[in-house]
Scaffold this active site. Structure first.
Site, PDB file in Angstrom:
ATOM      1  N   SER A  62      62.359 -14.926 -27.985  1.00 36.07           N
ATOM      2  CA  SER A  62      60.965 -15.202 -28.323  1.00 36.07           C
ATOM      3  C   SER A  62      60.081 -15.082 -27.083  1.00 36.07           C
ATOM      4  O   SER A  62      59.998 -14.011 -26.477  1.00 36.07           O
ATOM      5  CB  SER A  62      60.861 -16.576 -28.983  1.00 36.07           C
ATOM      6  N   ASP A 114      60.903 -12.453 -39.756  1.00 37.33           N
ATOM      7  CA  ASP A 114      60.169 -13.009 -38.630  1.00 37.33           C
ATOM      8  C   ASP A 114      58.883 -12.217 -38.461  1.00 37.33           C
ATOM      9  O   ASP A 114      58.899 -10.983 -38.487  1.00 37.33           O
ATOM     10  CB  ASP A 114      61.035 -12.909 -37.369  1.00 37.33           C
ATOM     11  N   HIS A 139      63.258 -16.475 -37.413  1.00 34.94           N
ATOM     12  CA  HIS A 139      62.967 -16.645 -35.993  1.00 34.94           C
ATOM     13  C   HIS A 139      63.782 -17.819 -35.440  1.00 34.94           C
ATOM     14  O   HIS A 139      63.932 -18.848 -36.085  1.00 34.94           O
ATOM     15  CB  HIS A 139      61.476 -16.920 -35.812  1.00 34.94           C
TER      16      HIS A 139
END
Length: 319
Positions: free
Chosen positions: A150, A250, A280
């Site tokens: 991320s 995601d 995610h």
């Protein structure tokens, strides 16, 4: 996705915190969860010198070391939450499942330390380890590999770009897990279908990403810089061989795929593997979780130079 499961995910996605004001609560909750009894791991805490300060790094050793690579890990959390404590279970699993030593970097967080403070820390640790890996008790690693999930994937990509521009030597490989590579996640203006398709219903929402960016880079004009939005870099040449692993469900899926394709178009060696049905943040799931197992099968193949055991290059959402 099963309609019942989708309804539950929507229930959890709806009452979102306002990360611009509630991030201290999230940090406290993460620390409490990290303090719960968990899997035993072998780790040592060190500090890497950087200018007038030092940066905490937690070094995890696998139960069985099968590779001599050093994985330098930058955690997720929107540049605002997360630390080496909350990511300790994930990093212990990473060490055991890859058979590699993992060095987890505790970089500074926004909003107390906005861009480029966290990036500076990640860059400083990487430069130090390229020069002397014994700082983290590793004498002779075969390769130094950047890994990030991320926001950490964003930092890994930015560090690789900065290494090319500022250092004689870069890292050997990079692994970007559902990375942030673009600056705009508003459904009305984003160029990516996955933002509109997955930005409301699942683990991460478009509002949350924008809240994080507000805290990390308060000056909107600076968000288009390549070190914030690597996808906007005009020169992506001379990047290390890269594995991009997006999650199918995601909102960041399409920008991860787009970054991988942009690297490939620049002549870099790239592998893209979407984890089907994954949300995610799957790298923090328990070790028995299917998305986690699939991701590590692909990571193992990438580290060993083998063909991707999964599916071919994915399409963009909605296409």
């Amino acid at each position: 996705m099963n309609p019942l499961v989708l309804a539950v995910m929507r229930l959890f996605a709806a009452p979102r915190l306002d990360m611009r004001t509630d991030y201290p609560r999230v940090r406290r909750l993460q620390r409490r969860l990290a303090s719960l009894p968990g899997t035993r791991y072998r780790a040592v805490d060190v500090r890497v010198p950087a200018d007038e300060r030092s940066i905490p790094v937690r070094v995890f050793r696998p139960r069985e070391q099968r590779r001599d690579d050093l994985l330098v890990f930058f955690h997720g959390g929107g540049w605002v939450t997360g630390d080496i404590e909350s990511y300790t279970p994930a990093c212990a699993a990473m060490a055991d499942l890859t058979g590699c030593i993992v060095a987890s970097v505790d970089y500074r967080l926004a909003p107390e330390h906005p861009f480029p403070a966290g990036l500076d820390d990640c860059f400083a640790v990487t430069v130090a380890l390229l020069a002397d890996p014994s700082i983290v008790t590793v004498e002779r690693p075969g390769r130094i590999v950047l890994v990030g999930d991320s926001a950490g994937g964003n930092l890994a990509a930015a560090v690789s770009l900065r290494l090319r521009d500022e250092q004689a030597r870069g890292v050997d490989l990079q692994i970007l897990l559902y990375p942030v590579t673009y600056w705009d996640h508003r459904p009305e203006t984003s160029p990516f279908p996955s933002v509109r398709e997955h930005g409301q219903d699942y683990r991460l929402t478009d509002r949350e990403v924008q809240d994080y960016l507000d805290l990390y880079v308060p000056d909107v004009a600076r968000r288009r810089q390549p070190l914030v939005a690597p996808l906007l870099a005009t020169d992506l040449t001379e990047q290390p061989p890269t594995l991009v692993i997006p999650a199918e469900l995601d909102l960041l899926h399409d920008e991860g795929v787009a970054y991988g394709r942009a690297l490939a178009a620049a002549g870099d060696e790239v592998r893209i593997h979407t984890v089907a049905g994954a949300l995610h943040g799957f790298i923090t799931l328990p070790r028995f979780a299917r998305p986690l197992r699939e991701a590590y099968e692909v990571i193992d193949a990438f580290l060993d130079g083998e063909p991707d055991p999964g599916r071919p290059v994915p399409r963009m959402a909605g296409r």
